[in-house]
Design an enzyme around this catalytic site. Structure first.
Site, PDB file in Angstrom:
ATOM      1  N   ASP A 180       0.736  -1.265  -0.002  1.00 33.22           N
ATOM      2  CA  ASP A 180       0.079   0.066  -0.044  1.00 33.22           C
ATOM      3  C   ASP A 180       1.007   1.185  -0.012  1.00 33.22           C
ATOM      4  OD1 ASP A 180      -1.648   2.175   0.301  1.00 33.22           O
ATOM      5  OD2 ASP A 180      -2.523   1.280   2.224  1.00 33.22           O
ATOM      6  N   ALA A 181       1.225   1.882  -1.094  1.00 28.33           N
ATOM      7  CA  ALA A 181       2.128   2.938  -1.254  1.00 28.33           C
ATOM      8  C   ALA A 181       1.612   4.098  -0.574  1.00 28.33           C
ATOM      9  CB  ALA A 181       2.189   3.291  -2.872  1.00 28.33           C
ATOM     10  N   TYR A 184      -6.482  15.631 -10.149  1.00 32.97           N
ATOM     11  CA  TYR A 184      -5.416  14.627 -10.645  1.00 32.97           C
ATOM     12  C   TYR A 184      -4.463  15.432 -11.320  1.00 32.97           C
ATOM     13  CZ  TYR A 184      -3.229  11.639 -14.058  1.00 32.97           C
ATOM     14  OH  TYR A 184      -2.339  10.850 -14.900  1.00 32.97           O
ATOM     15  N   THR A 242      -3.417   2.181 -22.159  1.00 36.61           N
ATOM     16  CA  THR A 242      -3.323   1.548 -20.829  1.00 36.61           C
ATOM     17  C   THR A 242      -4.781   1.273 -20.508  1.00 36.61           C
ATOM     18  OG1 THR A 242      -3.174   2.909 -19.221  1.00 36.61           O
ATOM     19  CG2 THR A 242      -1.051   2.336 -20.044  1.00 36.61           C
ATOM     20  N   GLN A 295       1.545  22.248 -28.646  1.00 40.13           N
ATOM     21  CA  GLN A 295       0.880  23.343 -29.569  1.00 40.13           C
ATOM     22  C   GLN A 295       0.201  24.228 -28.788  1.00 40.13           C
ATOM     23  OE1 GLN A 295      -1.890  20.134 -31.844  1.00 40.13           O
ATOM     24  NE2 GLN A 295      -1.605  19.249 -30.064  1.00 40.13           N
TER      25      GLN A 295
END
Length: 253
Positions: A63-64, A156, A191, A253
């Protein structure tokens, strides 16, 4: 012929998912001669990926977000090899919501898995590397979302930007120890995490990708793994505090 990281001891977190960045990175490091430990909160996934990789790779439950979890994993690695040379902070999740739907609980979960895990890895990883006295390389897997703003990615992106800037400051602190700290920023990589973004129609999918990626294709996990391999190797001995964007030109861009 010796591999590019031959004999080095590497830890890759969040490596339990099939076809993920962690698995691809662990495989690439193992192919180039490293002793690799794959960890994940999913013990079965980590062990399965290690078996698939071969090369003596070992999968461990981890569990990080837990300091005790980090201490146990690093103790095992030091017991086996006496040192840690490479740490890849790859564990992460993407919790993507409009701001009105982002609850405090979701925000804290996002930060814990992406940022707190990285903090713990860097702090305890540096301690392990300093104990061995051989320097080392820490690679934080961030995101293009940690550099530019994208809809629904505020939390995020904040967690990934935190990894980027935290690593830069740490790179300055650990330079005298020969410990290098860098970040890799994937764009649209194929992914399980990006699968929900796919269109059912291949033509529509290609149109969507080409609209935002100048190279006109999604990246593969191996594209990220190759960048990590460079940063982990002695070829990058003069590279620290840097960020490497692997996104097919998306952010140009």
């Amino acid at each position: 012929m010796a591999g590019r990281v031959a004999g080095k001891v590497a830890l890759v977190t969040g490596a339990g998912s099939s076809g993920g960045l962690g698995q691809a990175t662990a495989l690439r490091l193992a192919q180039e001669g490293a002793h690799v430990y794959l960890t994940d909160i999913d013990r079965g996934g980590a062990e399965a990926r290690a078996t698939e990789i071969g090369h003596g790779a070992i999968g461990l439950a981890h569990d990080a977000t837990s300091e005790a979890g980090w201490q146990a994993v690093l103790a095992r690695i030091e017991q086996d090899h006496g040192r840690l040379d490479i740490l890849v902070n790859n564990a992460g999740v993407a919790i993507l919501h409009l701001i009105e739907d982002m609850t405090l609980e979701l925000f804290e979960r996002q930060m814990a898995v992406n940022m707190t895990s990285g903090f713990l890895g860097m702090r305890l990883g540096v301690e392990a590397m300093r104990r061995a006295g051989n320097g080392g390389s820490i690679v934080n897997i961030s995101s293009v979302g940690g550099i530019i703003g994208l809809a629904r990615t505020h939390a995020y992106g904040a967690s990934k930007a935190g990894l980027r800037v935290f690593g830069k400051g740490l790179a300055i602190e650990t330079a005298a120890d020969g410990i290098r700290v860098n970040s890799v920023h994937p764009g649209m990589i194929r992914t399980q995490m990006t699968a929900p973004l796919a269109a059912p129609d291949p033509v529509e999918q290609q149109r969507r990708v080409s609209a935002v990626v100048p190279l006109g294709r999604m990246g593969e996990p191996e594209d990220i793994a190759n960048c990590v391999l460079f940063l982990a190797s002695d070829e990058a001995s003069y590279v620290t505090g840097a960020e490497f964007v692997v996104d097919g030109g998306m952010t140009a861009q």
